[in-house]
Design a protein around this motif. Structure first.
Motif, PDB file in Angstrom:
ATOM      1  N   ASN A 181       0.818  -1.222   0.000  1.00  0.00           N
ATOM      2  CA  ASN A 181       0.000   0.000   0.000  1.00  0.00           C
ATOM      3  C   ASN A 181       0.843   1.260   0.000  1.00  0.00           C
ATOM      4  O   ASN A 181       0.323   2.361   0.136  1.00  0.00           O
ATOM      5  N   SER A 182       2.154   1.092  -0.126  1.00  0.00           N
ATOM      6  CA  SER A 182       3.034   2.261  -0.087  1.00  0.00           C
ATOM      7  C   SER A 182       3.409   2.666  -1.503  1.00  0.00           C
ATOM      8  O   SER A 182       3.112   1.982  -2.474  1.00  0.00           O
ATOM      9  N   ARG A 183       4.115   3.760  -1.575  1.00  0.00           N
ATOM     10  CA  ARG A 183       4.634   4.250  -2.838  1.00  0.00           C
ATOM     11  C   ARG A 183       5.732   3.310  -3.358  1.00  0.00           C
ATOM     12  O   ARG A 183       6.128   3.372  -4.519  1.00  0.00           O
ATOM     13  N   PHE A 184       6.214   2.422  -2.488  1.00  0.00           N
ATOM     14  CA  PHE A 184       7.276   1.480  -2.879  1.00  0.00           C
ATOM     15  C   PHE A 184       6.691   0.087  -3.069  1.00  0.00           C
ATOM     16  O   PHE A 184       7.290  -0.919  -2.702  1.00  0.00           O
ATOM     17  N   ASN A 185       5.487   0.082  -3.676  1.00  0.00           N
ATOM     18  CA  ASN A 185       4.748  -1.181  -3.781  1.00  0.00           C
ATOM     19  C   ASN A 185       5.410  -2.211  -4.696  1.00  0.00           C
ATOM     20  O   ASN A 185       5.018  -3.372  -4.699  1.00  0.00           O
ATOM     21  N   ASP A 186       6.428  -1.804  -5.470  1.00  0.00           N
ATOM     22  CA  ASP A 186       7.086  -2.805  -6.334  1.00  0.00           C
ATOM     23  C   ASP A 186       8.322  -3.433  -5.669  1.00  0.00           C
ATOM     24  O   ASP A 186       9.045  -4.194  -6.301  1.00  0.00           O
TER      25      ASP A 186
HETATM   26  C1  LIG Z   1       1.986   1.191  -7.041  1.00  0.00           C
HETATM   27  O1  LIG Z   1       2.072   2.558  -6.746  1.00  0.00           O
HETATM   28  C2  LIG Z   1       1.983   3.426  -7.874  1.00  0.00           C
HETATM   29  C3  LIG Z   1       2.151   4.843  -7.379  1.00  0.00           C
HETATM   30  O2  LIG Z   1       3.356   4.976  -6.689  1.00  0.00           O
HETATM   31  C4  LIG Z   1       0.658   3.227  -8.578  1.00  0.00           C
HETATM   32  O3  LIG Z   1       0.617   4.028  -9.742  1.00  0.00           O
HETATM   33  C5  LIG Z   1       0.476   1.768  -8.939  1.00  0.00           C
HETATM   34  O4  LIG Z   1      -0.822   1.551  -9.458  1.00  0.00           O
HETATM   35  C6  LIG Z   1       0.671   0.876  -7.716  1.00  0.00           C
HETATM   36  N1  LIG Z   1       0.618  -0.501  -8.124  1.00  0.00           N
HETATM   37  C7  LIG Z   1      -0.076  -1.415  -7.482  1.00  0.00           C
HETATM   38  C8  LIG Z   1      -0.009  -2.790  -8.016  1.00  0.00           C
HETATM   39  O5  LIG Z   1      -0.736  -1.160  -6.498  1.00  0.00           O
END
Ligand SMILES: *[C@@H]1O[C@H](CO)[C@@H](O)[C@H](O)[C@H]1NC(C)=O
Ligand SMILES: *[C@@H]1O[C@H](CO)[C@@H](O)[C@H](O)[C@H]1NC(C)=O
Ligand SMILES: *[C@@H]1O[C@H](CO)[C@@H](O)[C@H](O)[C@H]1NC(C)=O
Length: 539
Positions: free
Chosen positions: A312-317
């Protein structure tokens, strides 16, 4: 131009051009005999000199071989042409008719066929760890020696590492035990979270130099050894201890905060492990920074805290790699995690595995791969000399240690491991610093007072893989067609070349025939106790 000067010009340009083509510009190993019987040489580097190796792209129909050996070769290059084997050893029956072969041929002539249509895992890369100890040693060197060091590991004429592991806070390879946000106690909001001097003055500068020098993106894996002691049941840095329940979310946030702080310093964290060697806080054989996890508790934490926090963070990858411990523990941990909460396995992208349980055959990793086919296997820690029975922590110039690295890397790669990260990039001559006196060996040893570092045989063992198996290479099946055998593993690179790493552990020469297709083959001779990487342009 006169005819004579034209002639001279032609000769000079030809010599220059061929030395460019054939890599004669490589600086050879400045070999030092360590003066101990049975040891191999080490290669000495300083502010003005260090050995280098460039990769020579083989032309169509040719191959390039790089050889290192106990006798002292270090990435020595040789060249050859693929043979058309029409009519040569053609009749299949002859291959099976051993009566015509002498006993020596049976044992000293190995042959293989590369089955390039049978493809396995894709490779992420190879690398080492930027611990406090490694970066403190590196910083003892002058600027130009530091540059030669980084170039040796990451540069185009070095061994081109593209993976790094970094501890989150301190580990045993630190000058003192520490964590982030040690005070105030019970600070669930982590209101006082800040990186350490070790991060700002040692680890981050080393990682950034590596990034500047590297020939591919460096993917960084981060692991916590111990959280602040107030999160732990025994309120101590080591010993039998688990995470207090009330701090499950805090410990997940502790990881996210680290990713954020490193991001501010422009170092992206590619993967997190779920805690370094979680068994150490359950069965406390060791005496350094640890946090114990029972498998079911780890499942609960990943499913409810770490997984959701990262996703759920900005570092979701950011990849989440579970276990980060010996190979014989993987099954126990994944099983327990799944039982506690099946969602925990959905959150993980892979499994991190260490080196010190390798008395269990590597086939166990293939079993794991079959049962968890969507998880990657990444080797995250290895070193020689860590065991109580290792009388010598540092064994300078040891060829046996390079040999063991080579054998285990080949075994791991043949059992679905996608990348291999060594432990400390360098240590001092005693295998430290280490606040817990858990000294070990490293591929490079640093002599700060002499502004010099030495590359041990283990460095070249790593390089035989890291330099020639670029990210995106895919392992291919190798079929053995002889009684004689040398350890080996083969890949197709993204450019379409075949790269094979071979290891002759015998004290005698072995001839190796490699069929690259039905009609083509390559023949090489492996010196006694040698490692070879061969890159073949079979197109
Ligand atoms: C991961 O976060 C980005 C924004 O940082 C978003 O655009 C993307 O949809 C998110 N991906 C998932 C799988 O939640
Ligand atoms: C560095 O090493 C080279 C090669 O061994 C040597 O010639 C040179 O004197 C060394 N430089 C220093 C400053 O020790
Ligand atoms: C915050 O941490 C520092 C050490 O990193 C410590 O000196 C300071 O007392 C801490 N602040 C509080 C409010 O506990």
């Amino acid at each position: 131009m006169t005819n004579k000067s034209k002639w001279t010009f032609l000769v000079i340009t030809t010599v220059l051009f061929s030395s460019f083509l054939f890599g004669k510009c490589d600086q050879p190993c400045e070999a030092r005999d360590v003066g101990i019987i049975g040891r191999s040489v080490v290669c000495v580097c300083n502010a003005t000199y260090c050995d280098t190796v460039t990769r020579d792209a083989p032309a169509q129909g040719t191959f390039v071989v790089y050889t290192s050996s106990r006798a002292g070769k270090r990435f020595e290059k040789s060249y050859g042409t693929i043979r058309l084997s029409i009519g040569a050893k053609a009749p299949v029956s002859e291959n099976y008719d051993r009566s015509g072969k002498t006993l020596s041929e049976l044992f000293n002539e190995a042959s293989y066929r590369i089955l390039s249509n049978i493809r396995h895992q894709k490779i992420e890369g190879f690398g080492g760890s930027v611990t406090d100890a490694a970066s403190i040693n590196w910083r003892k060197l002058s600027d130009s020696t530091q540059r030669r060091f980084i170039n040796s590991y990451f540069g185009r004429d070095g061994i081109e590492y593209n993976l790094i592991r970094v501890p989150i806070g301190g580990a045993d390879f630190s000058t003192h035990p520490y964590t982030y946000n040690e005070y105030p106690w019970n600070d669930k909001a982590l209101s006082n979270y800040s990186l350490s001097n070790e991060d700002y003055f040692y680890k981050l500068p080393m990682i950034k130099q590596a990034q500047k020098t590297a020939t591919a993106e460096i993917k960084v894996t981060a692991s916590t050894w111990s959280p602040p002691v107030w999160m732990k049941t025994n309120e101590a840095i080591t010993g039998f201890a688990q995470l207090k329940r009330e701090f499950y979310q805090t410990y997940a946030d502790y990881h996210l905060r680290f990713i954020e702080e490193y991001d501010k310093a422009e170092v992206k964290i590619w993967a997190l492990t779920t805690t370094n060697e979680p068994i150490n806080g359950i069965v406390p054989f060791v005496d350094f920074n640890s946090l114990g996890w029972f498998p079911t508790d780890l499942g609960i934490w990943v499913a409810n805290n770490l997984g959701p926090t990262i996703r759920n963070s900005r570092f979701n990858d950011t990849l989440i790699l579970a276990v980060d411990d010996q190979r014989y523990l993987i099954d126990i941990y994944l099983g327990g995690m799944a039982r506690a909460d099946p969602k925990s396995l959905e959150y993980i992208d892979g499994i991190a595995v260490h080196y010190y349980g390798n008395f269990i055959p590597a086939g166990i990793l293939s079993n794991i791969q079959r049962r968890y086919p969507d998880k990657i296997l990444l080797a995250t820690e290895a070193c020689e000399g860590p065991m109580p029975w290792d009388l010598m922590r540092v064994k300078i110039g040891s060829w046996e240690r390079a040999d063991r690295y080579t054998r285990h890397i080949i075994d791991d790669l043949n059992n679905f491991v996608v990348g291999w990260i060594d432990w400390n990039l360098c240590l001092d001559e005693n295998g430290g610093p280490n606040w817990a006196h858990n000294y070990v060996d490293a591929p490079i040893l640093v002599y700060g007072e002499r502004d010099e570092f030495i590359k041990q045989p283990m460095f070249y063992a790593m390089g035989h893989f890291s330099k020639f198996i670029p990210r995106g290479s895919q392992r291919v099946e190798v079929l053995r067609t002889s009684l004689a055998h040398v350890n080996n593993v083969a890949f197709i690179t993204p450019q379409g070349n075949i790269v094979m790493v071979l290891q002759n552990t015998n004290t005698h020469e072995v001839k190796v025939n490699i069929a690259t297709s039905l009609l083509r083959s390559v023949e090489i001779t492996m010196e006694p106790e040698s490692i070879k990487t061969i890159e073949i342009n079979n197109n």
